[in-house]
Design a protein around this motif. Structure first.
Motif, PDB file in Angstrom:
ATOM      1  N   ALA A 193       0.676  -1.281  -0.190  1.00 30.34           N
ATOM      2  CA  ALA A 193       0.076  -0.027  -0.117  1.00 30.34           C
ATOM      3  C   ALA A 193       0.948   1.192   0.062  1.00 30.34           C
ATOM      4  CB  ALA A 193      -0.905  -0.009   1.201  1.00 30.34           C
ATOM      5  N   TYR A 196       2.243   1.876  -3.566  1.00 31.00           N
ATOM      6  CA  TYR A 196       1.299   2.401  -4.432  1.00 31.00           C
ATOM      7  C   TYR A 196       1.000   3.692  -4.070  1.00 31.00           C
ATOM      8  CZ  TYR A 196       0.379  -2.247  -6.650  1.00 31.00           C
ATOM      9  OH  TYR A 196       0.409  -3.497  -7.407  1.00 31.00           O
ATOM     10  N   PRO A 200       1.444   5.838  -7.705  1.00 31.30           N
ATOM     11  CA  PRO A 200       0.166   5.196  -7.753  1.00 31.30           C
ATOM     12  C   PRO A 200      -0.132   4.698  -9.403  1.00 31.30           C
ATOM     13  CG  PRO A 200       0.045   7.715  -7.689  1.00 31.30           C
ATOM     14  CD  PRO A 200       1.489   7.318  -7.209  1.00 31.30           C
ATOM     15  N   ASP A 202       1.858   2.676 -10.704  1.00 33.25           N
ATOM     16  CA  ASP A 202       1.989   1.302 -10.659  1.00 33.25           C
ATOM     17  C   ASP A 202       1.107   0.316 -10.351  1.00 33.25           C
ATOM     18  OD1 ASP A 202       4.797   2.125 -11.104  1.00 33.25           O
ATOM     19  OD2 ASP A 202       5.656   1.518  -9.402  1.00 33.25           O
ATOM     20  N   VAL A 203      -0.104   0.816 -10.083  1.00 35.11           N
ATOM     21  CA  VAL A 203      -1.091  -0.201  -9.766  1.00 35.11           C
ATOM     22  C   VAL A 203      -1.654  -0.667 -10.970  1.00 35.11           C
ATOM     23  CG1 VAL A 203      -3.795   0.055  -9.115  1.00 35.11           C
ATOM     24  CG2 VAL A 203      -2.147   1.134  -7.795  1.00 35.11           C
ATOM     25  N   GLU A 204      -2.002   0.164 -11.960  1.00 36.65           N
ATOM     26  CA  GLU A 204      -2.313  -0.314 -13.314  1.00 36.65           C
ATOM     27  C   GLU A 204      -1.083  -0.813 -14.091  1.00 36.65           C
ATOM     28  OE1 GLU A 204      -4.673  -1.152 -16.500  1.00 36.65           O
ATOM     29  OE2 GLU A 204      -5.142  -0.242 -14.768  1.00 36.65           O
ATOM     30  N   ARG A 207      -1.306  -4.341 -12.642  1.00 35.49           N
ATOM     31  CA  ARG A 207      -2.372  -5.180 -13.141  1.00 35.49           C
ATOM     32  C   ARG A 207      -2.015  -5.679 -14.525  1.00 35.49           C
ATOM     33  NH1 ARG A 207      -7.501  -5.319 -10.909  1.00 35.49           N
ATOM     34  NH2 ARG A 207      -8.202  -5.477 -13.188  1.00 35.49           N
ATOM     35  N   HIS A 248       9.453  -0.141  -8.744  1.00 35.55           N
ATOM     36  CA  HIS A 248       8.850   1.130  -9.832  1.00 35.55           C
ATOM     37  C   HIS A 248       9.776   0.968 -11.303  1.00 35.55           C
ATOM     38  CE1 HIS A 248       7.200   4.823 -11.469  1.00 35.55           C
ATOM     39  NE2 HIS A 248       8.344   5.310 -11.538  1.00 35.55           N
ATOM     40  N   THR A 318      -8.294 -10.896  -7.936  1.00 35.16           N
ATOM     41  CA  THR A 318      -8.137  -9.677  -7.994  1.00 35.16           C
ATOM     42  C   THR A 318      -8.233  -8.731  -9.299  1.00 35.16           C
ATOM     43  OG1 THR A 318      -6.626  -9.262  -5.977  1.00 35.16           O
ATOM     44  CG2 THR A 318      -6.401  -7.710  -7.763  1.00 35.16           C
ATOM     45  N   GLY A 323      -9.490  -3.973  -8.124  1.00 35.60           N
ATOM     46  CA  GLY A 323      -8.450  -3.626  -7.223  1.00 35.60           C
ATOM     47  C   GLY A 323      -7.019  -3.617  -7.548  1.00 35.60           C
ATOM     48  N   PRO A 324      -6.014  -3.273  -6.585  1.00 31.45           N
ATOM     49  CA  PRO A 324      -4.629  -3.555  -7.250  1.00 31.45           C
ATOM     50  C   PRO A 324      -4.127  -4.922  -6.746  1.00 31.45           C
ATOM     51  CG  PRO A 324      -5.018  -2.536  -4.888  1.00 31.45           C
ATOM     52  CD  PRO A 324      -6.363  -2.624  -5.360  1.00 31.45           C
TER      53      PRO A 324
END
Length: 433
Positions: A193, A196, A200, A202-204, A207, A248, A318, A323-324
Motif C-alpha cells: 500500500a 502504491y 500510484p 504502478d497500480v495499473e 495489473r 517502480h 483481483t 483492485g490493485p
C-alpha cells in the motif's frame, strides 16, 4: 593454506577451516568453511579484538566488500573482522542442485540439510574461534538470519562472546512458522500500500503485467516459468530501503510492441530473471522455513498454507475486479521448485524437509534470562522481514539487551546506514548512551 592480499585501505586474508558436518559426531564426515579476514591497512600488525560477521539469509555467503564499504569501515577502526561464509554458502562446501546428489537420493539430501541451521552454524563458529583468537571471546555482528544465529549463540555458547550486536534479526523464541507468516502477510500488505501511495501509476502497470503473465505464463531465457505468483513475489524488494524505487523502475518499461502485439520486453524479463532465480543461493529456498522448526510440528509449507488465509493476495481474483494486485514478500512456496530450474531437481528434498517433525530447540529462555553478555539490537519499525512485535518480545526475554527501535531504515539498515548503525549499537552495548 591462507592467502593475503590488499584492497584500498585494507589487508585481506583468505582462511579455510575443516569442521564436522555433525558436531555431535566429531570423528565423522567433515565439510569446509571459507572466511575472509579483513583488517585496516595501517593496523595489519596490531593485536586487535575480533568481530565475526554473520550474514543474513539463510543461505547467503558473506558480502564481498571492496575496501571499507558500508559498516565495515567503522568496524575496522577497532576490530579485525572475519566475514564467514556460513556452511553451504559462498566458497564453503556448497549445497545446491549440482552437489546435493552426491549425498544420494532426496531423503539423504534432506537429512544432510538438517545440519544447516543456526545451531550448526554457531558450533562452526565455536570450532573456528580458538584457532583465530587463541580462545578469547569475540564480538558478533548478526544481520537478519545472522541475528537468529547470534541469539542461538547467546543460548548455547555465551562464553564465546564478548559482545553481541544484532541488526534486524531478533527471532521469536518459540513461534511456529505459521505464527511468523500470519504476522508477515499484513505487514507485506502495508508495504505494498505504501508503494502504491508513492507510485500510484504502478497500480495499473502491475495489473497489466499480472494479466499478461496469467494468460501467457512466459518462459524466461534461463528456463524460469514466470507465473503470476512468481511475479507477485517481486514484492520482496519492498523490504529494503530503496526497494520501492527499484520495483517502480522495473515495472515502468515492462512491455514492448512486437509484430505479434505487446509482449514483455527482453530487458524486463532479464531483470525479473535475475531477481527471482535461486541459482546463486538455493539453500535459502531449501532451509528458509526449517529455520523456524523447533518442535514436533512440521513446517508443512507454512507460507503457502497461511497465504490462503489472506485471499486479497489471490491475483486471479483481483484481476476479475478492479483492485490493485498485491505483491508478496520474503516467503518460500512449493511452486518455486516447479518454476525455477535451479530448484526443480530439489523439489522432493524440499517436501521432505517440510514434513520433518524432529527439529531440535534453537533457543534457551533460561540461559537468555540469565545472560551476562552485552547485547544491543537495532529493531526496524514495521520491518517487512522480521516481525517487530516478535522482536521486542524476544528483546525483553534476553537479560540486559538494549534496543534501538527506528523507522529511519528498512531491513537493510546495516547496509544503507552501516557506520551510524554500528556506531549506535556499540555505544548501546558499552552503556555509552
Amino acid at each position: 593454506m591462507s592467502h593475503t592480499y590488499r584492497q584500498p585501505g585494507v589487508v585481506l586474508t583468505d582462511r579455510r577451516f575443516t569442521v564436522p558436518l555433525d558436531h555431535d559426531d566429531p570423528t565423522g564426515e567433515t565439510i569446509e568453511l571459507y572466511a575472509r579476514e579483513v583488517v585496516a591497512g595501517d593496523k595489519a600488525d596490531d593485536d586487535l579484538p575480533w568481530l565475526l560477521y554473520l550474514q543474513g539469509g539463510p543461505g547467503f555467503g558473506a558480502h564481498r566488500f571492496v575496501g571499507k564499504q558500508a559498516w565495515l569501515g567503522r568496524a575496522l577502526q577497532e576490530y579485525r573482522v572475519l566475514l564467514l561464509d556460513q556452511r553451504g554458502t559462498g566458497a564453503s562446501t556448497p549445497a545446491n542442485r549440482q552437489t546435493l546428489p552426491l549425498r544420494g537420493g532426496p531423503r539423504a539430501q534432506a537429512d544432510y540439510l538438517t545440519h544447516f541451521r543456526a545451531d550448526s552454524i554457531v558450533r562452526d563458529c565455536e570450532a573456528v574461534r580458538p584457532r583465530l583468537t587463541g580462545g578469547a571471546p569475540w564480538t558478533v555482528l548478526g544481520q537478519s538470519f545472522g541475528g537468529f544465529c547470534a541469539v542461538n549463540y547467546l543460548s548455547t555458547a555465551p562464553e564465546g562472546l564478548h559482545t553481541a550486536l544484532i541488526t534486524g534479526g531478533l527471532p521469536s523464541l518459540d513461534a511456529h512458522a505459521d505464527d511468523v507468516y500470519r504476522a508477515a502477510y499484513p505487514r507485506i500488505e502495508r508495504k505494498v500500500a505504501a508503494h502504491y501511495a508513492r507510485y500510484p501509476q504502478d497500480v495499473e502497470r502491475a495489473r497489466r503485467i499480472a494479466e499478461y503473465v496469467l494468460q501467457n505464463e512466459p518462459v524466461l531465457a534461463n528456463g524460469y516459468r514466470l507465473t503470476v505468483e512468481a511475479f507477485q513475489s517481486l514484492g520482496i524488494l519492498l523490504g529494503s530501503g530503496d526497494g520501492s524505487h527499484r520495483l517502480h523502475f522495473l515495472l515502468e518499461d515492462a512491455f514492448v510492441r512486437t509484430p505479434q502485439g505487446l509482449a514483455l520486453s527482453d530487458a524486463f524479463q532479464e531483470q525479473v530473471q535475475t531477481q527471482l532465480s535461486y541459482a546463486a543461493n538455493p539453500l535459502y529456498a531449501l532451509v528458509h522455513e526449517p529455520i523456524y522448526g523447533q518442535d514436533d510440528r512440521p513446517t508443512a509449507w507454512s507460507a503457502e498454507r497461511v497465504r490462503a488465509e489472506f485471499p486479497q493476495f489471490d491475483a486471479a481474483k483481483t484481476l476479475a475486479g478492479d483492485g490493485p494486485v498485491l505483491f508478496t514478500g520474503e516467503t518460500v512456496h512449493p511452486w518455486m521448485f516447479d518454476t525455477d530450474p535451479a530448484l526443480r531437481p530439489l523439489r522432493e528434498t524440499a517436501d521432505l524437509l517440510a514434513e520433518r517433525t524432529d527439529w531440535t530447540p534453537l533457543y534457551d529462555r533460561t540461559r537468555l534470562a540469565a545472560n551476562e553478555v552485552p547485547v544491543a539490537a537495532a529493531v526496524y519499525h514495521d520491518d517487512m522481514y522480521v516481525d517487530t512485535a516478535h522482536a521486542l518480545e524476544t528483546a525483553r526475554a534476553i537479560r540486559g539487551l538494549r534496543t534501538w527501535v527506528t523507522d529511519e531504515f528498512e531491513h537493510d539498515g546495516v547496509r544503507a546506514g552501516g557506520p551510524r548503525v554500528l556506531d549506535r549499537l556499540l555505544a548501546l552495548a558499552r552503556d555509552e548512551v
